[in-house]
Motif scaffolding. Structure first.
Motif, PDB file in Angstrom:
ATOM      1  N   MET A  27       0.829  -1.203   0.000  1.00  0.00           N
ATOM      2  CA  MET A  27       0.000   0.000   0.000  1.00  0.00           C
ATOM      3  C   MET A  27       0.866   1.255   0.000  1.00  0.00           C
ATOM      4  N   LEU A  28       1.986   1.219   0.730  1.00  0.00           N
ATOM      5  CA  LEU A  28       2.870   2.380   0.757  1.00  0.00           C
ATOM      6  C   LEU A  28       3.557   2.595  -0.591  1.00  0.00           C
ATOM      7  N   CYS A  33       3.505   5.670  -5.719  1.00  0.00           N
ATOM      8  CA  CYS A  33       3.256   5.692  -7.172  1.00  0.00           C
ATOM      9  C   CYS A  33       2.188   6.718  -7.521  1.00  0.00           C
ATOM     10  N   PHE A  34       1.112   6.768  -6.746  1.00  0.00           N
ATOM     11  CA  PHE A  34       0.043   7.724  -7.016  1.00  0.00           C
ATOM     12  C   PHE A  34       0.494   9.163  -6.759  1.00  0.00           C
ATOM     13  N   LEU A  83       2.733   2.628 -12.913  1.00  0.00           N
ATOM     14  CA  LEU A  83       1.438   1.976 -12.740  1.00  0.00           C
ATOM     15  C   LEU A  83       0.865   1.575 -14.094  1.00  0.00           C
ATOM     16  N   THR A  84       0.316   0.387 -14.150  1.00  0.00           N
ATOM     17  CA  THR A  84      -0.448  -0.040 -15.320  1.00  0.00           C
ATOM     18  C   THR A  84      -1.884   0.437 -15.142  1.00  0.00           C
ATOM     19  N   LEU A  90      -6.489   0.721  -8.669  1.00  0.00           N
ATOM     20  CA  LEU A  90      -6.443   0.554  -7.213  1.00  0.00           C
ATOM     21  C   LEU A  90      -6.561   1.879  -6.454  1.00  0.00           C
ATOM     22  N   ARG A  91      -6.462   2.999  -7.135  1.00  0.00           N
ATOM     23  CA  ARG A  91      -6.490   4.297  -6.456  1.00  0.00           C
ATOM     24  C   ARG A  91      -7.744   4.500  -5.601  1.00  0.00           C
ATOM     25  N   PRO A  92      -8.932   4.201  -6.103  1.00  0.00           N
ATOM     26  CA  PRO A  92     -10.109   4.399  -5.242  1.00  0.00           C
ATOM     27  C   PRO A  92     -10.049   3.589  -3.947  1.00  0.00           C
TER      28      PRO A  92
END
Length: 165
Positions: A27-28, A33-34, A83-84, A90-92
């Motif tokens: 998650m980290l 990445c986000f 990120l693909t 997975l952002r939400p």
């Protein structure tokens, strides 16, 4: 000893999802990445994970299709992790998890908040049924066996629980 079960072989979507993101280090990495980080040294500095553990997690994320590894420098070869589309989806989940935790804290105790970049206004994400606008947390929404349910799901939810049966 139980045989290793590949994520795509698990029937339960929750267990499959956790196989991709179940470790908190994952998650980290995704959070970084986000936020625009792509390089090993950036992840290492931000997260504080040992290089061997970080290498293993990045390899797993690449192998599962969440990230893609590509060279950004030839001599010596250095890679970045991007990120693909699958990873971006997975952002939400990360946003919702952060909001869930923040809801447990007083506003003054929150170290990170989600804001509208244009207005600076803090926002509160909500997962809703797009047809009715009803929050997904409403108790009327329940899990049931789906059309591809195997014996395990049918046993858990009952053969008559699938929609249309």
């Amino acid at each position: 000893m139980a045989a290793h079960i590949r994520p795509e072989d698990r029937e339960c979507p929750l267990s499959t999802a956790m196989s991709y993101v179940g470790e908190w280090w994952t998650m980290l990495i995704l959070h970084d990445c986000f936020d625009g980080y792509t390089r090993f040294d950036q992840f290492e500095a931000n997260i504080g994970l040992s290089s061997s553990m970080l290498t293993a997690r990045l390899k797993t994320l690449v192998n599962s299709g969440v990230l893609v590894k590509q060279p950004y420098q030839e001599r010596p070869v250095r890679y970045e992790y991007l990120l693909t589309d699958f990873g971006r989806s997975l952002r939400p989940i990360l946003v919702t998890l952060a909001a869930w935790r923040n809801a447990q804290l007083a506003p003054g105790d929150r170290s990170m908040i989600l804001v509208d970049a244009e207005t600076g206004r803090e926002i509160e994400p909500v997962v809703v049924d797009p047809v009715t606008g009803t929050p997904a947390s409403d108790p009327r929404f329940v899990f049931t066996a789906g059309p591809a349910a195997g014996d395990q799901m049918l046993s858990r939810y009952g053969k008559d629980s699938a929609p249309g049966t």
